[in-house]
Scaffold this active site. Structure first.
Site, PDB file in Angstrom:
ATOM      1  CG  PHE A 152      -1.900  -1.150   1.227  1.00  0.00           C
ATOM      2  CD1 PHE A 152      -3.071  -1.092   0.469  1.00  0.00           C
ATOM      3  CD2 PHE A 152      -1.642  -2.303   1.959  1.00  0.00           C
ATOM      4  CE1 PHE A 152      -3.967  -2.163   0.453  1.00  0.00           C
ATOM      5  CE2 PHE A 152      -2.532  -3.376   1.949  1.00  0.00           C
ATOM      6  CZ  PHE A 152      -3.696  -3.304   1.196  1.00  0.00           C
ATOM      7  NE  ARG A 154       1.167   7.821   1.312  1.00  0.00           N
ATOM      8  CZ  ARG A 154       1.276   8.821   2.178  1.00  0.00           C
ATOM      9  NH1 ARG A 154       0.566   9.913   2.026  1.00  0.00           N
ATOM     10  NH2 ARG A 154       2.109   8.742   3.203  1.00  0.00           N
ATOM     11  CD  GLU A 155       5.569   5.421  -7.780  1.00  0.00           C
ATOM     12  OE1 GLU A 155       5.677   6.468  -8.435  1.00  0.00           O
ATOM     13  OE2 GLU A 155       5.332   4.315  -8.297  1.00  0.00           O
ATOM     14  CG  ASN A 211      -4.922   1.155  -5.277  1.00  0.00           C
ATOM     15  OD1 ASN A 211      -4.633   1.719  -4.214  1.00  0.00           O
ATOM     16  ND2 ASN A 211      -4.013   0.625  -6.059  1.00  0.00           N
ATOM     17  CG  LEU A 253     -12.063  14.597   0.441  1.00  0.00           C
ATOM     18  CD1 LEU A 253     -12.887  15.067   1.644  1.00  0.00           C
ATOM     19  CD2 LEU A 253     -12.998  14.126  -0.669  1.00  0.00           C
ATOM     20  N   GLY A 260      -3.644  10.070 -11.803  1.00  0.00           N
ATOM     21  CA  GLY A 260      -2.792   9.324 -12.727  1.00  0.00           C
ATOM     22  C   GLY A 260      -1.953   8.366 -11.920  1.00  0.00           C
ATOM     23  CB  CYS A 263      -1.420   2.179  -8.274  1.00  0.00           C
ATOM     24  SG  CYS A 263       0.176   1.459  -7.845  1.00  0.00           S
ATOM     25  CE  LYS A 266      -0.405  -1.466 -12.027  1.00  0.00           C
ATOM     26  NZ  LYS A 266      -1.027  -2.429 -11.136  1.00  0.00           N
TER      27      LYS A 266
END
Ligand SMILES: NC(=O)c1ccc[n+]([C@@H]2O[C@H](COP(=O)([O-])OP(=O)(O)OC[C@H]3O[C@@H](n4cnc5c(N)ncnc54)[C@H](O)[C@@H]3O)[C@@H](O)[C@H]2O)c1
Length: 435
Positions: A152, A154-155, A211, A253, A260, A263, A266
């Site tokens: 899970f 996040r980049e 996601n 929010l 984009g 993850c 797709k």
């Protein structure tokens, strides 16, 4: 524990380095020889804050290794993680599982003794069953368990997310595998991180459901932004007003140009396909995908309208090209929809991103600049597409002086309409009335 990590991309490299930092001995394996060569030289193949230091420390401590050859690491491993890509399959939007299955075949041929195969890649429900079948067929003698352990992180905040996650999800019924997973994540037990043990199929679905929900939340506020613009409300206040309700929560929010990244696009699409196939369609997610696709395309029109409806002969400066700040990842970035549409409309585009090496490969016809002020120079409009911190405190007087006309299109709402008006900008943002 000894860990082999198949795939040294955003997830595999970060997870591998973090497991090594927990004290395990980890080998990250990638078939991309260039990536492994760079890692051997201490050069990170991706940009992720803090990763270079974490990798260097754990290499120096003798706990983190890199190789193109899986044989040795897999043979000696207690757990082999599959962290390869699962992109959208061209044409139908299903997750392309060819890399996952190829990795499973390879592991089957190499494993020795009881081995836990852990799927960290995001994979549709039932993929664990398929991996198990592949392994059992290739190695009828094999002692193994296939576990789902979705990631899970996040980049941009990946290390913190891996080391201090909201939860860890582990899908297996195998008691020996549970023991191995508990041992791997033991430092997190000490932090009292919730570790949810569940069935493998449930675990696989949790990742997609998470996601899809987040993508839906972003899309919801984006629709509220359009409505705010139409009725003269302020979407940021709407977001605050609803986000303070604990049942809703304030995160995800922020209205913007559409989600984009590597993850959400797709995974929402793959979930829609899984649900269709299962005869239980997810109408909300179908709508989310369609609304988001349309939104990214509509952004170029918004910019054009802000510039008086004609792009021909105009110069647009674009700040931020990656899909979000603090990453070099360009997968499904809004800039990839916006910029070609601006160029097709007759504009000249000059852009800047602090991590632009991937963007340079993907964005034809863009003049890449070395900083935000170079981008502003001679521009008929400046567009903030990605909210890197360095764009939040620009010298706006200098920016305005450099521009040919003072049009600022802020697709991330990082500035305030009244302050921008005072400075003399024609300021356009998302879901807020111009001052
Ligand atoms: N990027 C994210 O933020 C993120 C977050 C959570 C989950 N995920 C999921 O994690 C998975 C990996 O994503 P990523 O962003 O790290 O992808 P990535 O493309 O950055 O990395 C995948 C790596 O696997 C390597 N690879 C492919 N097949 C291989 C094989 N057989 N042997 C060795 N190496 C192989 C590729 O060369 C590549 O370096 C995906 O399923 C993704 O959905 C990604």
């Amino acid at each position: 524990m000894r860990v082999a990590m198949i795939g040294a991309g955003y997830v595999g490299l970060v997870s591998g380095a973090c497991f090594a930092d927990f004290g395990h001995v980890v080998t990250c394996i990638d078939k991309d020889a260039g990536k492994i060569e760079r890692l051997h030289q201490g050069i990170m193949p991706i940009y992720e804050p803090g990763l270079d230091r974490l990798v260097a420390d754990n290499v120096a401590q003798g706990r983190l290794f890199f190789s193109t050859d899986a044989a040795e690491a897999v043979r000696g491993a207690d757990a082999v993680f599959i962290a390869v890509g699962t992109p959208s399959r061209r044409g139908d939007g299903h997750a392309d599982l060819s890399y996952v299955y190829a990795a499973a075949e390879e592991i089957a041929g190499l494993m020795d003794g009881f081995t836990v195969i852990v799927t960290k890649s995001t994979v549709p429900v039932g993929t664990g069953d398929e991996i198990e079948a592949i392994m059992a067929k290739a190695r009828p003698d094999g002692q193994f368990a296939v576990v789902s352990n979705p990631e899970f992180l996040r980049e941009g905040a990946a290390i913190e997310d891996f080391k201090r996650p909201d939860r860890v999800v582990v899908g297996t019924n195998d008691e020996r595998a549970k023991e191995v997973m508990r041992e791997l994540y033991r430092p997190l037990y000490l932090n009292e991180t919730p570790i949810l043990f569940t069935e493998r199929r449930t675990s696989e679905l949790i990742k997609y459901a998470a996601n899809a929900f987040l993508a839906m939340k972003i899309t919801f506020i984006n629709e509220m932004a359009d409505l705010s613009e139409a009725v003269g409300a302020d979407v940021q206040q709407v977001a605050r007003g609803i986000g303070l309700d604990k049942r809703i929560g304030g995160k995800f929010l922020n209205a913007g140009p559409g989600y984009g990244g590597s993850c959400f696009p797709k995974d929402t699409l793959a979930l829609v396909r899984t649900a269709e196939q299962a005869g239980a369609p997810t109408r909300l997610i179908e709508a989310t995908v369609a609304v988001n696709d349309a939104r990214k395309k509509a952004m170029a029109e918004k910019i054009k309208a802000a510039m008086g409806g004609d792009l021909k002969g105009k110069t647009v400066g674009v700040l931020g090209l990656t899909f979000k700040p603090n990453t070099d990842d360009m997968r499904d970035a809004p800039s990839l929809d916006i910029i070609p549409a601006l160029i097709a409309g007759g504009a000249t585009v000059q852009g800047y991103d602090p991590e632009d090496h991937e963007a340079r490969k993907l964005l034809d016809g863009v003049a890449f600049k070395s900083g935000p002020y170079d981008v502003a120079e001679g521009a008929d409009a400046l567009v903030i597409v990605t909210e890197w911190d360095q764009f939040r405190a620009l010298d706006l007087v200098r920016v305005k002086d450099l521009m040919r006309s003072p049009v600022l299109v802020d697709l991330r709402n990082i500035y305030k309409p009244d302050a921008m008006a005072k400075l003399g900008f024609r300021y356009h943002s998302i879901g807020r009335a111009p001052a």
